[in-house]
Design a protein around this motif. Structure first.
Motif, PDB file in Angstrom:
ATOM      1  N   HIS A   1     -69.439  59.334  40.153  1.00  0.00           N
ATOM      2  CA  HIS A   1     -68.497  59.061  39.064  1.00  0.00           C
ATOM      3  C   HIS A   1     -67.116  59.559  39.456  1.00  0.00           C
ATOM      4  O   HIS A   1     -66.997  60.573  40.146  1.00  0.00           O
ATOM      5  CB  HIS A   1     -68.951  59.768  37.782  1.00  0.00           C
ATOM      6  CG  HIS A   1     -70.398  59.571  37.482  1.00  0.00           C
ATOM      7  ND1 HIS A   1     -70.906  58.398  36.995  1.00  0.00           N
ATOM      8  CD2 HIS A   1     -71.457  60.401  37.625  1.00  0.00           C
ATOM      9  CE1 HIS A   1     -72.205  58.509  36.833  1.00  0.00           C
ATOM     10  NE2 HIS A   1     -72.574  59.717  37.218  1.00  0.00           N
ATOM     11  N   TYR A   2     -66.083  58.864  38.987  1.00  0.00           N
ATOM     12  CA  TYR A   2     -64.735  59.281  39.368  1.00  0.00           C
ATOM     13  C   TYR A   2     -63.697  58.791  38.378  1.00  0.00           C
ATOM     14  O   TYR A   2     -63.955  57.931  37.535  1.00  0.00           O
ATOM     15  CB  TYR A   2     -64.402  58.797  40.777  1.00  0.00           C
ATOM     16  CG  TYR A   2     -64.344  57.290  40.934  1.00  0.00           C
ATOM     17  CD1 TYR A   2     -63.141  56.608  40.826  1.00  0.00           C
ATOM     18  CD2 TYR A   2     -65.497  56.554  41.204  1.00  0.00           C
ATOM     19  CE1 TYR A   2     -63.085  55.229  40.975  1.00  0.00           C
ATOM     20  CE2 TYR A   2     -65.445  55.187  41.361  1.00  0.00           C
ATOM     21  CZ  TYR A   2     -64.237  54.524  41.245  1.00  0.00           C
ATOM     22  OH  TYR A   2     -64.184  53.159  41.396  1.00  0.00           O
ATOM     23  N   LEU A   3     -62.493  59.369  38.511  1.00  0.00           N
ATOM     24  CA  LEU A   3     -61.315  58.883  37.826  1.00  0.00           C
ATOM     25  C   LEU A   3     -60.491  58.095  38.831  1.00  0.00           C
ATOM     26  O   LEU A   3     -60.272  58.553  39.955  1.00  0.00           O
ATOM     27  CB  LEU A   3     -60.468  60.036  37.293  1.00  0.00           C
ATOM     28  CG  LEU A   3     -61.095  60.926  36.229  1.00  0.00           C
ATOM     29  CD1 LEU A   3     -60.124  62.035  35.833  1.00  0.00           C
ATOM     30  CD2 LEU A   3     -61.514  60.120  35.011  1.00  0.00           C
ATOM     31  N   ALA A   4     -60.045  56.922  38.440  1.00  0.00           N
ATOM     32  CA  ALA A   4     -59.101  56.132  39.234  1.00  0.00           C
ATOM     33  C   ALA A   4     -57.728  56.422  38.647  1.00  0.00           C
ATOM     34  O   ALA A   4     -57.447  56.090  37.492  1.00  0.00           O
ATOM     35  CB  ALA A   4     -59.440  54.649  39.148  1.00  0.00           C
ATOM     36  N   LEU A   5     -56.876  57.085  39.417  1.00  0.00           N
ATOM     37  CA  LEU A   5     -55.570  57.537  38.956  1.00  0.00           C
ATOM     38  C   LEU A   5     -54.527  56.544  39.448  1.00  0.00           C
ATOM     39  O   LEU A   5     -54.213  56.488  40.633  1.00  0.00           O
ATOM     40  CB  LEU A   5     -55.303  58.938  39.490  1.00  0.00           C
ATOM     41  CG  LEU A   5     -56.430  59.940  39.199  1.00  0.00           C
ATOM     42  CD1 LEU A   5     -56.199  61.238  39.953  1.00  0.00           C
ATOM     43  CD2 LEU A   5     -56.576  60.165  37.709  1.00  0.00           C
ATOM     44  N   TYR A   6     -53.983  55.752  38.535  1.00  0.00           N
ATOM     45  CA  TYR A   6     -53.150  54.595  38.862  1.00  0.00           C
ATOM     46  C   TYR A   6     -51.692  54.816  38.477  1.00  0.00           C
ATOM     47  O   TYR A   6     -51.405  55.406  37.429  1.00  0.00           O
ATOM     48  CB  TYR A   6     -53.673  53.369  38.109  1.00  0.00           C
ATOM     49  CG  TYR A   6     -52.790  52.151  38.225  1.00  0.00           C
ATOM     50  CD1 TYR A   6     -52.877  51.319  39.328  1.00  0.00           C
ATOM     51  CD2 TYR A   6     -51.865  51.848  37.237  1.00  0.00           C
ATOM     52  CE1 TYR A   6     -52.061  50.195  39.444  1.00  0.00           C
ATOM     53  CE2 TYR A   6     -51.050  50.732  37.339  1.00  0.00           C
ATOM     54  CZ  TYR A   6     -51.146  49.911  38.442  1.00  0.00           C
ATOM     55  OH  TYR A   6     -50.347  48.816  38.559  1.00  0.00           O
TER      56      TYR A   6
END
Length: 126
Positions: A51-56
């Motif tokens: 699981h992860y955060l996609a930091l855009y």
């Protein structure tokens, strides 16, 4: 049938590098990937193996100063940890202010806002 899981959340941040370092330090995560993203933007994926955060951020950082009303598109990011007290100390060491501490079934929790005003709920069921 195996229940579905949330694989990632994609959130707009002002500085993906800064936020990636912050969440990696707070939650023991690692950077999984970085590179170009849709619409000419840039993204860093940071999290665990599953699981992860996609930091855009948008092209040339055009989303750096863009603010979204709280609750649009979401209220907060919930993160489960084993040692709530240790994570709270790391949050404070980053100069961030924990608030709204509570202890009700099924676990203990607190909240904090990051440098972009994104709210995180940190919860422990230990």
């Amino acid at each position: 049938m195996t229940p579905a899981t949330i694989e990632h959340l994609n959130i707009v941040v002002s500085d993906p590098d800064h936020t990636a370092r912050l969440v990696a330090d707070l939650f023991g995560w690692r950077e999984r990937w970085r590179g170009p993203a849709r619409d000419g933007g840039f993204t860093i994926h940071v999290g665990s193996e599953r699981h992860y955060l996609a930091l855009y951020t948008g092209p040339d950082g055009q989303h750096r100063d863009r603010r979204y009303a709280k609750g649009r598109p979401f209220n907060h990011v919930g993160i489960e940890v084993d040692d709530l007290d240790a994570v709270e100390e790391r949050v404070k060491a980053q100069g961030l202010l924990p608030f709204a501490h509570d202890d009700y079934a099924p676990g203990r929790r607190f909240y904090f806002l990051d440098h972009d005003g994104i709210e995180y709920e940190v919860v422990s069921y230990a």
